[in-house]
Enzyme design. Structure first.
Site, short mmCIF file in Angstrom:
data_model
loop_
_atom_site.label_atom_id
_atom_site.label_comp_id
_atom_site.label_asym_id
_atom_site.label_seq_id
_atom_site.Cartn_x
_atom_site.Cartn_y
_atom_site.Cartn_z
N MET A 170 51.16 33.78 36.79
CA MET A 170 50.72 33.52 38.16
C MET A 170 49.38 34.20 38.42
O MET A 170 48.49 33.64 39.08
CB MET A 170 51.76 34.02 39.16
CG MET A 170 53.16 33.43 38.98
SD MET A 170 53.24 31.63 39.12
CE MET A 170 53.48 31.18 37.41
N ASP A 171 49.23 35.42 37.92
CA ASP A 171 47.95 36.12 38.04
C ASP A 171 46.83 35.34 37.37
O ASP A 171 45.74 35.19 37.91
CB ASP A 171 48.05 37.52 37.41
CG ASP A 171 48.83 38.50 38.26
OD1 ASP A 171 49.94 38.14 38.68
OD2 ASP A 171 48.33 39.61 38.49
N LEU A 172 47.10 34.85 36.18
CA LEU A 172 46.08 34.13 35.43
C LEU A 172 45.74 32.79 36.08
O LEU A 172 44.57 32.38 36.12
CB LEU A 172 46.55 33.92 33.99
CG LEU A 172 46.76 35.22 33.18
CD1 LEU A 172 47.35 34.90 31.82
CD2 LEU A 172 45.45 35.97 33.03
#
Length: 404
Positions: A170-172
């Site tokens: 999700m961060d990426l």
């Protein structure tokens, strides 16, 4: 001197952990200068302490921290002090892009929000990542976003529990959204001379990447369930099969012609004419029987032999590799970086920019990830024009931390 396509662009990184810094490292790989501001009260980015037991406990550069912090300069500030804020404001004047990962309202409390910084630089591009958008103050944690965006529910074996993916996807994904927006903002500024505020959230970035799983629900009205590594719409696709020596391989059969070629290689071409398996629709309907039949045939061969034969006949297949095997692939060798930190520690890293665009995107050599506060003095002196006396005063007042 190597110059990437973003040479001359200066980035002020007011972000930590993974999502925001993943944008910063990509910009650095494309030639931008990235100044990472770390909180001197908390001794910097928390990921400096996220170490495996196999890592050196004494260094402040962990494997996790290093994954998104190559090529950056680290300056340690206390933003709760006016003198610390003044440093940020002076940096904002000379920078083109600000990366922020504050919860909604926190940047305003610290007085480093877009409306404040644009008073110092009208053409600033301020890019912020939140967990749930500007109206929801919940902190964004990848594991939670994976769960709430539907990924965890779908991930795992049919008879098992939901499983989080082993990377902070999700961060990426949010980082990729922000990078695209930043590049558009740079183009807009080139055309109109205008700065802009950009925001993306982890939850929207995750849901936007659900692809066919989302439309299987929106159109097919079917909630995607756990299927291991299998595909809901194609068979055999994603299923892990085991060869005679017990090695795993994966197939990605997307057409009836490919399935017929597969059956020929496996020594049973008549399987492709079996009514249950002759079309993808029928193979999906008879998923278990098809997979069992293919597994029985694959178990008679060695993996290297099968992969070679599959390649000859353009049958999509590959081995299931561990990390050691991954980095033995010739195709990924130029993604690996090797260097030494300024303290002399040998270190390897992974490039995050995986595209090429002519001569201008040849990989440039990046400095190893910085130690905490490693560039405090050089940034203050060389970039912002602070005198030695002013720097010493800031150090004595604990406004800044400078690594010796």
């Amino acid at each position: 001197m190597q110059r990437g396509p973003l040479f001359g662009i200066k980035v002020l990184e007011l972000a930590n952990v993974l999502a925001g810094p993943s944008v910063g490292v990509a910009l650095a790989e494309m030639g931008a200068s990235v100044i990472k501001v770390e909180n001197s009260v908390t001794c910097g980015d928390v990921t400096r302490t996220w170490k495996l037991t196999t890592e050196d406990p004494k260094t402040d550069i962990s494997g996790y921290f290093s994954c998104v912090n190559w090529g950056k300069k680290s300056i340690a500030l206390d933003l709760n002090k006016p003198e610390g804020l003044e440093v940020v404001y002076r940096l904002a004047k000379v920078c083109d892009i600000v990366l922020a990962s504050y919860k909604p309202g926190d940047a305003e409390k610290l007085k480093v929000d877009y409306n404040t910084l644009k008073q110092h630089n009208k053409s600033i591009i301020y890019a912020q990542i939140t967990g749930y958008g500007l109206k929801n103050k919940r902190a964004g944690y990848d594991a939670i976003i994976q769960a709430e965006s539907g990924f965890t529910y779908m991930n795992g074996e049919p008879d098992g529990q939901p499983v989080k993916m082993p990377v902070a996807l999700m961060d990426l994904l949010a980082g990729h959204q922000l990078k695209e927006a930043i590049l558009l903002a740079l183009l807009n500024r080139e055309r109109k001379g205008e700065g802009v505020f950009i925001e993306t959230s982890l939850i929207k970035s995750g849901v936007a990447a659900l692809a066919n799983q989302a439309t299987n629900w929106l159109i097919g009205n079917k909630i995607p369930e756990r299927m291991g590594s299998e595909h809901p719409n194609i068979v055999p696709y994603g299923k892990i099969f085991y060869t005679a020596e017990g090695k795993p391989l994966v197939l990605a059969i997307g057409s009836d012609k490919q399935f017929a070629e597969l059956c020929t290689v496996l020594g049973k071409p008549e399987l492709a004419t079996d009514e249950r398996f002759s079309t993808n629709y029928n193979r999906v309907k008879h998923r278990m029987e098809c997979n069992n039949a293919v597994q029985e045939l694959i178990s008679k061969f060695n993996r290297d032999y099968l992969l070679a034969e599959f390649e000859k006949r353009a049958i999509p297949a590959g081995g299931v590799f561990n990390m050691k095997e991954v980095f033995e692939l010739p195709e990924v060798q130029n993604l690996v970086m090797e260097s030494k930190t300024t303290s002399g520690m040998p270190i390897k890293g992974l490039r995050t920019v995986a595209f090429s665009m002519g001569e201008n995107t040849k990989p440039i050599k990046l400095q190893a990830p910085p130690h905490y506060g490693e560039h405090t003095i050089s940034v203050l002196k060389e970039m912002l024009g602070y005198s030695a006396e002013e720097i010493n005063s800031l150090i004595e007042k604990k406004v800044v931390y400078a690594r010796k």
